[in-house]
Design a protein around this motif. Structure first.
Motif, PDB file in Angstrom:
ATOM      1  N   LEU A  14       7.922  -4.396  36.542  1.00  0.00           N
ATOM      2  CA  LEU A  14       8.182  -5.742  36.037  1.00  0.00           C
ATOM      3  C   LEU A  14       8.808  -6.599  37.118  1.00  0.00           C
ATOM      4  CD1 LEU A  14       8.175  -7.644  33.676  1.00  0.00           C
ATOM      5  CD2 LEU A  14      10.392  -6.753  33.011  1.00  0.00           C
ATOM      6  N   ALA A  15       9.552  -6.020  38.010  1.00  0.00           N
ATOM      7  CA  ALA A  15      10.167  -6.683  39.146  1.00  0.00           C
ATOM      8  C   ALA A  15      11.356  -7.518  38.787  1.00  0.00           C
ATOM      9  CB  ALA A  15       9.182  -7.542  39.909  1.00  0.00           C
ATOM     10  N   ALA A  16      12.234  -7.499  39.536  1.00  0.00           N
ATOM     11  CA  ALA A  16      13.475  -8.188  39.528  1.00  0.00           C
ATOM     12  C   ALA A  16      13.997  -8.647  38.189  1.00  0.00           C
ATOM     13  CB  ALA A  16      13.430  -9.357  40.428  1.00  0.00           C
ATOM     14  N   PRO A  17      14.787  -8.556  37.358  1.00  0.00           N
ATOM     15  CA  PRO A  17      15.618  -8.767  36.639  1.00  0.00           C
ATOM     16  C   PRO A  17      15.168  -9.300  35.828  1.00  0.00           C
ATOM     17  CG  PRO A  17      16.692  -9.308  37.208  1.00  0.00           C
ATOM     18  CD  PRO A  17      15.139  -9.122  37.955  1.00  0.00           C
ATOM     19  N   VAL A  18      14.820  -8.523  34.685  1.00  0.00           N
ATOM     20  CA  VAL A  18      14.628  -9.390  33.541  1.00  0.00           C
ATOM     21  C   VAL A  18      15.954  -9.890  33.065  1.00  0.00           C
ATOM     22  CG1 VAL A  18      13.896  -9.542  31.157  1.00  0.00           C
ATOM     23  CG2 VAL A  18      12.485  -8.367  32.780  1.00  0.00           C
ATOM     24  N   LEU A  19      16.931  -9.064  33.043  1.00  0.00           N
ATOM     25  CA  LEU A  19      18.231  -9.608  32.656  1.00  0.00           C
ATOM     26  C   LEU A  19      19.029  -9.959  33.893  1.00  0.00           C
ATOM     27  CD1 LEU A  19      19.052  -7.286  29.711  1.00  0.00           C
ATOM     28  CD2 LEU A  19      18.014  -9.513  29.695  1.00  0.00           C
ATOM     29  N   GLU A 210      19.035 -16.914  35.799  1.00  0.00           N
ATOM     30  CA  GLU A 210      19.532 -17.043  37.162  1.00  0.00           C
ATOM     31  C   GLU A 210      18.563 -16.475  38.187  1.00  0.00           C
ATOM     32  OE1 GLU A 210      22.270 -18.716  37.834  1.00  0.00           O
ATOM     33  OE2 GLU A 210      23.020 -18.919  35.774  1.00  0.00           O
ATOM     34  N   CYS A 211      17.776 -15.469  37.803  1.00  0.00           N
ATOM     35  CA  CYS A 211      16.793 -14.898  38.719  1.00  0.00           C
ATOM     36  C   CYS A 211      15.369 -15.313  38.369  1.00  0.00           C
ATOM     37  CB  CYS A 211      16.863 -13.377  38.713  1.00  0.00           C
ATOM     38  SG  CYS A 211      18.298 -12.692  39.534  1.00  0.00           S
ATOM     39  N   HIS A 212      15.091 -15.512  37.092  1.00  0.00           N
ATOM     40  CA  HIS A 212      13.720 -15.712  36.644  1.00  0.00           C
ATOM     41  C   HIS A 212      13.330 -17.167  36.433  1.00  0.00           C
ATOM     42  CE1 HIS A 212      12.617 -11.460  36.032  1.00  0.00           C
ATOM     43  NE2 HIS A 212      13.907 -11.307  35.835  1.00  0.00           N
ATOM     44  N   THR A 213      14.222 -18.094  36.771  1.00  0.00           N
ATOM     45  CA  THR A 213      13.915 -19.521  36.639  1.00  0.00           C
ATOM     46  C   THR A 213      13.891 -20.167  38.017  1.00  0.00           C
ATOM     47  OG1 THR A 213      14.873 -19.679  34.424  1.00  0.00           O
ATOM     48  CG2 THR A 213      14.740 -21.720  35.688  1.00  0.00           C
ATOM     49  N   SER A 224      13.203 -27.002  33.072  1.00  0.00           N
ATOM     50  CA  SER A 224      11.914 -27.368  32.509  1.00  0.00           C
ATOM     51  C   SER A 224      10.896 -26.242  32.709  1.00  0.00           C
ATOM     52  CB  SER A 224      11.384 -28.659  33.168  1.00  0.00           C
ATOM     53  OG  SER A 224      11.042 -28.434  34.533  1.00  0.00           O
ATOM     54  N   GLN A 225      11.261 -25.244  33.517  1.00  0.00           N
ATOM     55  CA  GLN A 225      10.384 -24.095  33.771  1.00  0.00           C
ATOM     56  C   GLN A 225      11.127 -22.779  33.524  1.00  0.00           C
ATOM     57  OE1 GLN A 225       7.659 -24.486  37.284  1.00  0.00           O
ATOM     58  NE2 GLN A 225       9.043 -26.140  37.861  1.00  0.00           N
ATOM     59  N   SER A 226      11.910 -22.731  32.488  1.00  0.00           N
ATOM     60  CA  SER A 226      12.745 -21.563  32.216  1.00  0.00           C
ATOM     61  C   SER A 226      11.943 -20.262  32.178  1.00  0.00           C
ATOM     62  CB  SER A 226      13.471 -21.738  30.883  1.00  0.00           C
ATOM     63  OG  SER A 226      14.479 -22.707  31.001  1.00  0.00           O
ATOM     64  N   LEU A 227      12.419 -19.284  32.940  1.00  0.00           N
ATOM     65  CA  LEU A 227      11.902 -17.910  32.948  1.00  0.00           C
ATOM     66  C   LEU A 227      10.466 -17.789  33.443  1.00  0.00           C
ATOM     67  CD1 LEU A 227      13.427 -16.501  29.630  1.00  0.00           C
ATOM     68  CD2 LEU A 227      14.474 -16.720  31.895  1.00  0.00           C
ATOM     69  N   THR A 228       9.956 -18.805  34.146  1.00  0.00           N
ATOM     70  CA  THR A 228       8.584 -18.743  34.650  1.00  0.00           C
ATOM     71  C   THR A 228       8.488 -18.028  35.993  1.00  0.00           C
ATOM     72  OG1 THR A 228       8.793 -20.931  35.677  1.00  0.00           O
ATOM     73  CG2 THR A 228       7.885 -20.844  33.433  1.00  0.00           C
ATOM     74  N   VAL A 235      11.800  -9.477  46.771  1.00  0.00           N
ATOM     75  CA  VAL A 235      11.017  -9.103  45.597  1.00  0.00           C
ATOM     76  C   VAL A 235      11.166 -10.238  44.606  1.00  0.00           C
ATOM     77  CG1 VAL A 235      10.764  -7.479  43.688  1.00  0.00           C
ATOM     78  CG2 VAL A 235      11.332  -6.635  45.975  1.00  0.00           C
ATOM     79  N   ALA A 236      10.064 -10.840  44.224  1.00  0.00           N
ATOM     80  CA  ALA A 236      10.111 -12.021  43.364  1.00  0.00           C
ATOM     81  C   ALA A 236      10.412 -11.629  41.922  1.00  0.00           C
ATOM     82  CB  ALA A 236       8.789 -12.773  43.434  1.00  0.00           C
ATOM     83  N   ALA A 237      11.175 -12.463  41.253  1.00  0.00           N
ATOM     84  CA  ALA A 237      11.418 -12.284  39.821  1.00  0.00           C
ATOM     85  C   ALA A 237      10.216 -12.851  39.085  1.00  0.00           C
ATOM     86  CB  ALA A 237      12.697 -13.006  39.405  1.00  0.00           C
ATOM     87  N   PRO A 238       9.518 -12.057  38.273  1.00  0.00           N
ATOM     88  CA  PRO A 238       8.267 -12.519  37.664  1.00  0.00           C
ATOM     89  C   PRO A 238       8.471 -13.434  36.483  1.00  0.00           C
ATOM     90  CG  PRO A 238       8.755 -10.328  36.910  1.00  0.00           C
ATOM     91  CD  PRO A 238       9.807 -10.653  37.946  1.00  0.00           C
ATOM     92  N   ASP A 239       7.381 -13.981  36.036  1.00  0.00           N
ATOM     93  CA  ASP A 239       7.327 -14.811  34.834  1.00  0.00           C
ATOM     94  C   ASP A 239       7.586 -13.918  33.622  1.00  0.00           C
ATOM     95  OD1 ASP A 239       6.502 -16.252  32.561  1.00  0.00           O
ATOM     96  OD2 ASP A 239       4.857 -17.245  33.619  1.00  0.00           O
TER      97      ASP A 239
END
Length: 427
Positions: A14-19, A210-213, A224-228, A235-239
């Motif tokens: 899933l990559a980087a932090p969902v939480l 903080e990581c996924h936006t 305006s692009q929360s969690l995208t 390592v990129a935090a995914p959508d």
């Protein structure tokens, strides 16, 4: 926030932090003090119940990820947090009176979490007060009570390494005016009690945003692009919006399993997501794990999308297939099914399925360290092939993986690989 994601490799997951930087303490996986509705966690100040709650919430807020180094004392600080503006270092939050928070009152601790202001200074948003702002006072007090029971450690907090004008800390009072919000925006929809609990866990404690936006040019969250997703880290935090999760095959059951164990049919936790599971989400109660999953996917989850059939030139993919057979199949299987305790599957893997090839390429370049997950599961280290394969070869391998098992076009170029090879990111 976790090490080297904003203001901080088994190929793929899933990559980087969902939480992304903040989720708990010892808990048996069943019901827990923090499983009650947000705002109803009041306990007698200084009581065993409050301290137990604080222990759970401290893990739910992933405090150790930024405030405890691999070789240091608990909560004594020193974790390096990389950002586009320079390097930050996790502070000492033990009750040491000179170097920690031993002189702070509960009011002052809450002000630091809520406003980003300590008794001595304004905080930079490397400390995610932009998310902690919506934490309840009762939960803040419980975390404070737990931290004040820890062993004081006389370790000075290292000052951030920032160039002008970012080293002008007083400027944060002006930054806060437009960018510090009372509530973050939601990427999913719901009204159930479970969704609301997950909203609090994900937005306030877990600070997923903080990581996924994505962030703007001043380092502010682009709500305006929360969690995208965000590509500020190596390592990129995914959508992780409902649509983003569905697009790479996540189901609610698999996502909950991922948070609890770090591994699911879609892949394993690596990069900045590994410490989130290791230090935080594995300790969440079953109810809270379900709540976080409900919040991310919504009360009415979108069905997981099947892997698309891709038409690609067989000759163009042949070079990639030969490379996969030579350097990947021994661990990931000739049919991409993976091997238990060795490597994850490529078939159905969320990183392989991701439209953005960033993490796939980075994993092949850098490799992924051996990882031990909760319970008995572990995965061997994956070596990086940056020194073995050329940019063209890595592009060919990427295209074979994406077209064969990811439902993505075989369109990765050698230049894309080269750009990531030349990128240097501190972890």
């Amino acid at each position: 926030m976790t090490k080297a994601r904003y203001l901080r490799k088994t190929l793929l997951g899933l990559a980087a932090p969902v939480l992304a930087a903040a989720l708990l303490a010892a808990c048996d996986g069943g019901s827990s003090p923090a499983a009650s509705a947000a705002g109803q966690n009041a306990a007698k100040p200084g009581s065993a119940d409050q301290i137990a709650l604080g222990r759970y919430l401290t893990k739910a807020a992933d405090c150790a990820a930024c405030h405890t180094t691999a070789t240091g004392a608990p909560f004594a600080g020193g974790v390096e947090l990389a950002s586009p503006f320079g390097k930050f270092y996790g502070s000492n939050i033990t009750p040491d009176k000179q170097h920690g928070i031993g002189k702070w009152s509960a009011d002052q601790f809450y002000k630091a979490l809520h406003d980003g202001v300590t008794p001595e200074k304004h905080l930079y948003p490397a400390m995610p007060y932009t998310s902690y702002r919506s934490m309840t006072r009762a939960d803040s007090d419980a975390i404070y009570a737990f931290l004040m029971q820890q062993k004081p450690v006389a370790v000075p907090t290292r000052e951030p390494d920032l160039e002008f004008p970012y080293n002008m800390r007083f400027g944060m009072m002006f930054w806060n005016v437009p960018f510090l919000k009372d509530q973050l925006s939601d990427a999913s929809s719901g009204q159930s009690a479970m969704w609301l609990r997950g909203q609090y866990l994900g937005n306030a404690l877990g600070h997923c945003a903080e990581c996924h936006t994505p962030r703007g040019k001043f380092g502010q969250l682009d709500l305006s692009q929360s969690l995208t997703g965000s590509t500020l880290g190596r390592v990129a935090a995914p959508d992780i919006t409902p649509a983003g999760l569905a697009a790479v095959g996540w189901t609610a059951t698999d996502l909950q399993t991922f948070f609890a164990t770090g591994i699911a049919p879609q892949g394993s936790a690596y990069g900045e997501m590994f410490p989130v599971v290791h230090l935080s989400t594995q300790y969440l109660s079953k109810d809270d794990l379900s709540a976080v999953t409900t919040y991310l996917m919504g009360d009415k989850p979108l069905p997981p999308e099947p892997v698309k059939s891709i038409t690609a030139d067989a000759m163009a993919l042949d070079a990639g297939k030969r490379l996969y057979t030579a350097v990947c199949a021994g661990c990931h299987g000739f049919q991409g099914n993976g091997k238990p305790h060795v490597a994850v599957a490529m078939k159905g893997n969320s990183t392989v399925r991701n439209a953005n090839p960033h993490n796939l390429i980075v994993a092949m370049l850098d490799g992924i360290e051996a990882q031990k997950f909760p319970g008995t599961e572990s995965l061997q280290d994956m070596p990086g092939f940056g020194g073995q394969l050329s940019d063209k070869e890595l592009a060919q391998l990427s295209n074979y993986l994406r077209a064969t098992w990811g439902g993505q076009p075989a369109s990765i170029s050698a230049d894309q690989v080269k750009a990531l090879r030349l990128t240097t990111t501190t972890h």
